[in-house]
Structures are given as C-alpha cells and as structure tokens.
Design an enzyme around this catalytic site. Structure first.
Site, PDB file in Angstrom:
ATOM      1  N   LYS A 195     -23.293  13.381  -5.941  1.00  0.00           N
ATOM      2  CA  LYS A 195     -24.575  13.471  -6.652  1.00  0.00           C
ATOM      3  C   LYS A 195     -25.010  12.058  -7.022  1.00  0.00           C
ATOM      4  CE  LYS A 195     -27.654  15.414  -9.708  1.00  0.00           C
ATOM      5  NZ  LYS A 195     -27.175  16.001 -10.952  1.00  0.00           N
ATOM      6  N   ASP A 328     -30.174  24.208 -13.243  1.00  0.00           N
ATOM      7  CA  ASP A 328     -29.716  23.246 -14.257  1.00  0.00           C
ATOM      8  C   ASP A 328     -29.093  23.963 -15.453  1.00  0.00           C
ATOM      9  OD1 ASP A 328     -29.134  20.643 -14.840  1.00  0.00           O
ATOM     10  OD2 ASP A 328     -31.182  20.032 -15.334  1.00  0.00           O
TER      11      ASP A 328
HETATM   12 ZN    ZN Z   1     -28.637  18.770 -13.691  1.00  0.00          ZN
END
Ligand code: ZN
Length: 430
Positions: A195, A328
């Site tokens: 990421k 999220d």
């Molecule tokens: Zn996130």
C-alpha cells in the site's frame, strides 16, 4: 449437527450467479469439505445421502469481499493513532473486528494497512490456522504504509521532537531506492500486497488530500519492486494528480479516488486500474467527527472530499472503470461493511453491479478468482443468505442471518437451526 467433510446441499429460493450476472431460481449449491463441488438446476434430484441446508424465502450469494479494511486496532478517532496501545492490544482488537466482519457476511477482505507493522500478518495467519474466526485476509503489512515521512500514511500530530519507534514508521521512504528497499522488507516479512500513499489524507493531520506525495519515480519503483516479488500495489490517492501518477505508474488499484475527473476516469478505464472508493465513509466521519469533536481540519477535508468523491464515482461507472468494493472500515465500524452498497446504487451502479463489485470483481482485484467471489465449482464454499431479494433492495445485505465459510455454517440467526440444517450439516457457530 456438526460434521465436516461429507456432501452438503445448500438450497434457497434464489441463487445469485455473479459471474453471469443472473439470478437463478431454486438452484442448489453442492459443497464437499471446504470447496464448492457443483451446482444443480431445480430439475435435478438432490444427491442421495447429502446433508441439507434449506433456506426457504432466502437468496444465496457468495460471501462478500471488502477490499479496503483496517481490521487491526481500535476505530480511528481524533487522536494520534496507535501510540498509546501495544502491538498486543492492537492485535486483540483485531480479533474482535475480524469476527464482526465475518459475521456480517464478509468472508474475505483485502486489509490495506496497520499503524503497527505486521500485526495484520499475524492476524491473517491466526485466521488461516483456525485460532481466530475471521475473513480470509490479504494484507499490506507495513507500519504506517509506504509513505513520504510526515505524509498521508505517516503517524502525524506528534510534537516535532518526538521520535516514533520503527514499527510505526516502517514504510517511510524518501527516494526511489528507499521505496524499493521498504517494499522488499515489507514483502519479506509476510505482506501480500503493498500500500503506497500517493497523496495526502483526510485523517492525517497536516497533509492535504489534493496534494501529490510519493513522486511518479517512487511510485514506479514500488510497482516494479512489488511485481518482481509477485505482488501488486494499492495506491491511496485523493487528488487528481496523485491518481494519475499512480495509474500511470502501474498500480493495481486506486483507493478513495476522491477528486477523480473525466481524464483520470478515462486513464483508469484504459489501463484496467481498479477503483476502490469508500463512498459511504464520508457520512460516518461527518457524524462521528461532529459528535466526538474531531479537529476542524479533518472535518473540513472530509467535507471537501465526500460529495466530490461520489460525483467521481458516478463518472467512473460511466467511463467503465472496474470498481471493487471497499469501505475503509476501521474508520467506520467493522461489521457495517454492507452499508455502502445502497450508496453505490444511488450513485450510478445497478444492484447487480454493486453486488458483483463486492464479489467477483473484488476477487479479480485480489487475484483470487480461483478461490473466492462466486458460487462456482472449485472455489471455497463461502456463502451468505438473506431473506427476500437483495437485487430488489441491496439494503437487505446489511443484516445477514446466514454465513458459511469454507463449508462450515458459522452463523444462523433466523430461528431454530434445526429448522434449516439437517442432521450432519456442518454447523460450527462462531
Ligand atoms: Zn484506509
């Protein structure tokens, strides 16, 4: 009523065939052990000796997939994340979060980062070996992400003379060479993906969501180095330039994509870059942030990205961008993962499109189309059922009474289990 390994026939009123984009009335899914063995149309007799799971009035779907979770740690609040808690505390919070996610019908997640490095690797492995109940996990590993120092993936908000321990800034890098070194170190320690933080972030104090952070050269270095180790890169990017930088560098997915214009949508579509846009989350941040007194800076950045992100999402749908489901969660509560589905329908997707994004498309993003994301032979027997027809009303998926993972029924919340599970059905309530 608890057995493993025999043949099990699962029948509801309807089965959603996400690969074909069709709903099939009365089809039966056959499960042996942890995998799907086959499917029967309603004209065919049930195999003799199979245990039965009968779900009248229900619709059967593949287990859902959330491609943007943060299972480790407490919900993100207004303070400096993770610095007042040990790695053990963060992991144990993750145990509860994993269970909540699984029992909400999300049997697989792509977990895109922890503040303390590699706690997610440990959680993934504990789920894999059966110590902990949770979704199958692909994890990003790095402490505070591959980010520029002080950027959108860093733990910010500390006094400038406070030095963080290494595991809270494991992914910080200031050059293409450092990015390569960090990517290698993260993958060697067990992460499945990388990421990177291509722009500032809503929740990282002092950073600007619209501003590019890692340079195009640094992003390319991350993609090349990850690819050399057989891994993909997910790029956090709110601003238009950061989205373009990441897509042109060859990332697998753009996360958030808040300020996506037509040009950026076109580039994502053309290059086959997945968009993972958390278009429910802005409402949650606005509400929780106001109630809990989050910093004005955070709330202003949230306001500047929430509607823009939804408009960008609609643009992406029209442009034919591949959209994979991601919420999220970890900012919004774990187990609320399905609340985004109606937002996606409201902003341009069909109900089938939204369900596909959370199943078969998400599996493609993960590179796991051989194991999850559809009720088809060879894949894991990960499935859920809801009463009624979720193609009429995707909100039904926010309350899932039936969850099977790896051929085991982990949840039945629709009454007496003996009414739906025959003798020998693999019932292991989690
Ligand atoms: Zn996130």
């Amino acid at each position: 009523m608890a057995r493993d390994g025999g043949l099990v026939a699962v029948r509801a009123d309807r089965m959603v065939d996400v690969e074909a984009g069709e709903v099939r009335a009365g089809w039966v899914v056959l499960v042996r052990g942890e995998r799907i063995e086959g499917r029967l149309d309603p004209a065919r007799p049930l195999p003799e000796g199979a245990a039965l799971v009968e779900l009248p009035g229900h619709t059967l779907l593949p287990g859902l997939i959330d491609c943007h979770t943060h299972l480790v740690g407490e919900l993100q609040g207004s303070g400096v994340p993770a610095i007042d808690r040990s790695a053990a505390q963060e992991a144990l919070s993750g145990v509860g979060n994993a269970r909540a996610t699984l029992l909400a019908g999300f049997t697989t997640v792509r977990d895109v980062g922890t503040f303390r490095a590699f706690v997610d690797v440990a959680l993934r492995d504990a789920i894999r070996d059966g110590t902990v109940a949770g979704p199958r996990m692909a994890v990003a590993g790095a402490g505070a992400y591959v980010t520029v120092p002080g950027g959108g993936g860093a733990v910010t908000g500390l006094a400038p003379d406070v030095e963080l321990p290494r595991d809270l800034r494991f992914g910080e890098a200031s050059s293409p060479a450092e990015v390569r070194q960090r990517v290698r170190a993260i993958l060697y320690r067990g992460a499945d993906l990388i990421k990177v933080i291509a722009t500032g972030a809503v929740l990282a104090l002092g950073t600007r969501p619209g501003a590019p952070e890692l340079s195009p050269e640094e992003l390319r270095a991350a993609v090349e180095e990850a690819a050399a180790h057989g891994a993909f890169v997910a790029a956090h990017a709110h601003g238009r330039q950061g989205i373009l930088n990441a897509a042109r560098a060859g990332v697998r997915s753009v996360e958030h994509g808040s300020l996506l214009d037509d040009e950026a949508a076109g580039v994502l579509a053309e290059r086959g870059v997945y968009l993972v846009a958390d278009i429910y989350n802005g409402d949650y941040i606005a509400e929780a942030g106001a109630a809990q007194g989050w910093p004005a800076e955070t709330l202003a950045k949230n306001e500047a990205t929430t509607q823009a992100q939804r408009d960008g999402f609609t643009r992406a749908v029209k442009a034919g961008v591949r959209i994979a489901y991601g919420t999220d969660s970890g900012v919004c509560p774990h187990g609320w993962n399905a609340r985004q589905l109606p937002y996606m329908v409201r902003h341009g997707m069909t109900p089938m499109g939204a369900i596909r994004s959370a199943t078969v498309v998400a599996a493609e993003l993960l590179g796991w189309q051989d194991r999850v994301g559809a009720l088809s032979p060879g894949r894991y027997a990960d499935m859920i059922a809801v009463p009624g027809d979720p193609l009429d009303d995707v909100e039904l998926l926010a309350d899932v009474p039936f969850v099977m993972q790896g051929g085991r029924v982990l949840k039945w919340a629709g009454g007496d289990p003996r009414a739906v599970l025959s003798a020998g059905a693999p019932y292991f309530p989690a």
